[in-house]
Design a protein around this motif. Sequence first.
Motif, short mmCIF file in Angstrom:
data_model
loop_
_atom_site.label_atom_id
_atom_site.label_comp_id
_atom_site.label_asym_id
_atom_site.label_seq_id
_atom_site.Cartn_x
_atom_site.Cartn_y
_atom_site.Cartn_z
N SER A 57 0.83 -1.20 0.00
CA SER A 57 0.00 0.00 0.00
C SER A 57 0.87 1.26 0.00
CB SER A 57 -0.91 -0.03 1.22
OG SER A 57 -0.12 0.03 2.39
N ALA A 58 0.36 2.25 0.68
CA ALA A 58 1.05 3.54 0.73
C ALA A 58 2.42 3.43 1.38
CB ALA A 58 0.19 4.54 1.49
N ASP A 59 2.62 2.46 2.28
CA ASP A 59 3.92 2.29 2.92
C ASP A 59 5.00 1.99 1.88
OD1 ASP A 59 2.74 2.73 5.36
OD2 ASP A 59 2.64 0.61 5.88
N ALA A 60 4.72 1.04 1.00
CA ALA A 60 5.70 0.68 -0.03
C ALA A 60 5.94 1.85 -0.97
CB ALA A 60 5.23 -0.55 -0.81
N GLU A 61 4.87 2.52 -1.37
CA GLU A 61 5.00 3.66 -2.28
C GLU A 61 5.81 4.77 -1.62
OE1 GLU A 61 2.28 6.83 -4.82
OE2 GLU A 61 1.31 5.14 -3.81
N SER A 62 5.52 5.06 -0.37
CA SER A 62 6.26 6.11 0.34
C SER A 62 7.73 5.77 0.48
CB SER A 62 5.66 6.33 1.74
OG SER A 62 4.36 6.81 1.64
N GLN A 63 8.02 4.51 0.79
CA GLN A 63 9.41 4.10 0.94
C GLN A 63 10.16 4.24 -0.38
OE1 GLN A 63 10.01 0.02 2.15
NE2 GLN A 63 12.20 0.30 2.37
N LEU A 64 9.56 3.79 -1.47
CA LEU A 64 10.21 3.90 -2.77
C LEU A 64 10.41 5.37 -3.17
CD1 LEU A 64 8.43 0.98 -4.61
CD2 LEU A 64 10.88 1.15 -4.12
N LYS A 65 9.41 6.19 -2.95
CA LYS A 65 9.53 7.61 -3.30
C LYS A 65 10.62 8.29 -2.46
CE LYS A 65 4.96 8.62 -5.13
NZ LYS A 65 3.71 9.37 -4.90
N LEU A 66 10.72 7.93 -1.20
CA LEU A 66 11.77 8.49 -0.35
C LEU A 66 13.14 8.09 -0.88
CD1 LEU A 66 12.63 10.04 2.19
CD2 LEU A 66 12.44 7.88 3.43
N MET A 67 13.30 6.82 -1.23
CA MET A 67 14.58 6.37 -1.77
C MET A 67 14.89 7.09 -3.08
SD MET A 67 14.84 2.29 -0.91
CE MET A 67 13.18 1.80 -1.31
N LEU A 68 13.86 7.37 -3.90
CA LEU A 68 14.08 8.07 -5.16
C LEU A 68 14.48 9.53 -4.94
CD1 LEU A 68 11.32 6.58 -7.46
CD2 LEU A 68 13.78 6.69 -7.95
N THR A 69 14.02 10.15 -3.87
CA THR A 69 14.46 11.52 -3.62
C THR A 69 15.95 11.55 -3.26
OG1 THR A 69 13.84 11.46 -1.27
CG2 THR A 69 12.20 12.33 -2.83
N GLU A 70 16.41 10.47 -2.62
CA GLU A 70 17.82 10.39 -2.27
C GLU A 70 18.69 9.95 -3.45
OE1 GLU A 70 17.89 7.68 1.01
OE2 GLU A 70 16.85 9.07 2.33
N GLN A 71 18.11 9.11 -4.34
CA GLN A 71 18.88 8.56 -5.46
C GLN A 71 18.00 8.54 -6.71
OE1 GLN A 71 20.88 4.92 -4.14
NE2 GLN A 71 20.64 5.68 -2.06
N PRO A 72 17.73 9.72 -7.29
CA PRO A 72 16.79 9.82 -8.41
C PRO A 72 17.26 9.15 -9.70
CG PRO A 72 17.90 11.91 -8.05
CD PRO A 72 18.30 11.00 -6.92
N GLN A 73 18.53 8.77 -9.80
CA GLN A 73 19.03 8.14 -11.01
C GLN A 73 19.02 6.62 -10.93
OE1 GLN A 73 22.86 9.87 -11.80
NE2 GLN A 73 22.02 11.90 -12.12
N SER A 74 18.32 6.07 -9.96
CA SER A 74 18.28 4.61 -9.78
C SER A 74 17.21 3.97 -10.66
CB SER A 74 18.00 4.27 -8.32
OG SER A 74 17.71 2.90 -8.21
N ALA A 75 17.65 3.28 -11.69
CA ALA A 75 16.71 2.57 -12.56
C ALA A 75 15.96 1.50 -11.77
CB ALA A 75 17.45 1.94 -13.74
N GLN A 76 16.64 0.82 -10.84
CA GLN A 76 16.00 -0.23 -10.06
C GLN A 76 14.82 0.32 -9.26
OE1 GLN A 76 19.35 0.47 -9.89
NE2 GLN A 76 20.53 -1.40 -9.82
N LEU A 77 15.00 1.48 -8.65
CA LEU A 77 13.92 2.05 -7.85
C LEU A 77 12.76 2.51 -8.73
CD1 LEU A 77 15.98 4.09 -5.24
CD2 LEU A 77 14.83 1.89 -4.91
#
Length: 121
Positions: A57-77
């Motif tokens: 749910s929103a937990d997974a989405e929030s976690q992924l979005k947070l990781m993307l703010t830290e590492q926006p060039q991650s294709a895996q994320l």
Amino acid sequence: MLAATPINRDARMGLAAIAVRNGQLQSAREHYGAVLQRDPKDLTAQAALADLMQNRSADAESQLKLMLTEQPQSAQLHFALANLYAEQQRWRMPNKRIFEASVWRPSIPTMPSISPSAWNT
């Protein structure tokens, strides 16, 4: 190999992938967790673990979005977030994430449009 070097990243990642394929999700989580214990910034392990979260749910989405703010060039994320959106049948969102992933990893072919039926295979 793992017994000889219990912190070997490649061995842990391989065992985690095998566990996922065999439906042994708890074992996969443990292997990814061990990789992240050694290197908390391991993008592949982060994305894989987020993808395995039971609560998609929103937990997974929030976690992924947070990781993307830290590492926006991650294709895996970007791909992990695209998979989450596809599971939620939010069809426009995966297209954007697949495009972003292909920008940061040019070897991935750009997919101009993803229809809902393509995610149901």
